[in-house]
Motif scaffolding. Sequence first.
Motif, PDB file in Angstrom:
ATOM      1  N   THR A 132      48.683  44.465  42.615  1.00  0.00           N
ATOM      2  CA  THR A 132      47.414  44.317  41.915  1.00  0.00           C
ATOM      3  C   THR A 132      46.288  43.997  42.885  1.00  0.00           C
ATOM      4  OG1 THR A 132      48.633  43.454  40.002  1.00  0.00           O
ATOM      5  CG2 THR A 132      46.243  43.128  40.022  1.00  0.00           C
ATOM      6  N   GLU A 133      46.580  43.152  43.879  1.00  0.00           N
ATOM      7  CA  GLU A 133      45.570  42.821  44.894  1.00  0.00           C
ATOM      8  C   GLU A 133      45.200  44.045  45.715  1.00  0.00           C
ATOM      9  OE1 GLU A 133      45.133  40.200  48.976  1.00  0.00           O
ATOM     10  OE2 GLU A 133      46.927  40.008  47.740  1.00  0.00           O
ATOM     11  N   ALA A 134      46.205  44.843  46.101  1.00  0.00           N
ATOM     12  CA  ALA A 134      45.940  46.050  46.882  1.00  0.00           C
ATOM     13  C   ALA A 134      45.108  47.049  46.084  1.00  0.00           C
ATOM     14  CB  ALA A 134      47.255  46.684  47.320  1.00  0.00           C
ATOM     15  N   TRP A 135      45.417  47.178  44.787  1.00  0.00           N
ATOM     16  CA  TRP A 135      44.633  48.068  43.934  1.00  0.00           C
ATOM     17  C   TRP A 135      43.193  47.591  43.823  1.00  0.00           C
ATOM     18  CZ3 TRP A 135      42.164  46.804  39.324  1.00  0.00           C
ATOM     19  CH2 TRP A 135      41.615  47.885  38.627  1.00  0.00           C
ATOM     20  N   SER A 136      43.012  46.277  43.729  1.00  0.00           N
ATOM     21  CA  SER A 136      41.665  45.719  43.629  1.00  0.00           C
ATOM     22  C   SER A 136      40.883  45.955  44.914  1.00  0.00           C
ATOM     23  CB  SER A 136      41.750  44.220  43.311  1.00  0.00           C
ATOM     24  OG  SER A 136      40.473  43.646  43.221  1.00  0.00           O
TER      25      SER A 136
END
Length: 286
Positions: free
Chosen positions: A274-278
């Motif tokens: 989720t952090e990488a997508w953000s």
Amino acid sequence: MPQFRTPSAIPGFGLTYGFVWLYLSIIILIPLGAVVLWAASLGPAKLVAILTRPDTFSALRLSFGLSLLAAGVNAVFGLIVAWVLTRYSFPGRRFFDAAVDLPFALPTAVAGIALTAIYAQNGWVGSLFAPGSLWASVFGPLKIAYTPLGIFVALVFIGLPFVVRTLQPVLVDLDKELEEASATLGARRPTTLFKVILPTLAPALLTGFALAFARAVGEYGSVIFIAGNIPGVSEIAPLLIITRLEQFDYGGATAIATAMLALSFVILLLVNFTEAWSRKRLGHVR
């Protein structure tokens, strides 16, 4: 196809890459692999039997449920604390900024004893909710220490610094011109908050959440005193592992440890994705 080795002006890629694998193997991969192999040697049937025991399932559910809840609360209030300490100047700001690090500095046993003394029914805070108090006369008595609520308080206490310290450098570098541009274009403050500020802070906020969760799920010292350790009610998974070891049930201890390892890995992996997508959404690809 991405390059395996990114060109760099600093030499020594082969040496440092090998050192990284050697160091991580000795410190992390080999010990954790030994635990997993020991648990696997029990066989699927025995492993499932251990993990589905009522006391084991209850301890795992309590540890992971309260850890996720405490990390979520810290993500909200840690953001507020970091914002106030970064954006405003007020008397005592340095004192409060230093106080955020107290859960880092305090021995966990000291924190557990202090929290128990404060939140017990004869403590400063616990007495406000004890039978005979104003709260009890209106809403009924509320017991904090020696209940899951006490565990939750302890996990919030030890997890807050991870969120605050992760967010503060990002808030310092956050360009105020973005907020001014948003206001110039007619956006209201809530719109600026949810459309401009929070998306920029999301990767750091998720990192703080993950760190707070990782610390909480394995916490033992500060929780053991305030938990009460009632099987099926306030017994946490780390305590159950200690109990199994004291009973020389090494198979049961490694099975519970492996389950905690697997669940933690899955949750942290989801948070990292989720952090990488953000970050990718914001153009901060790494």
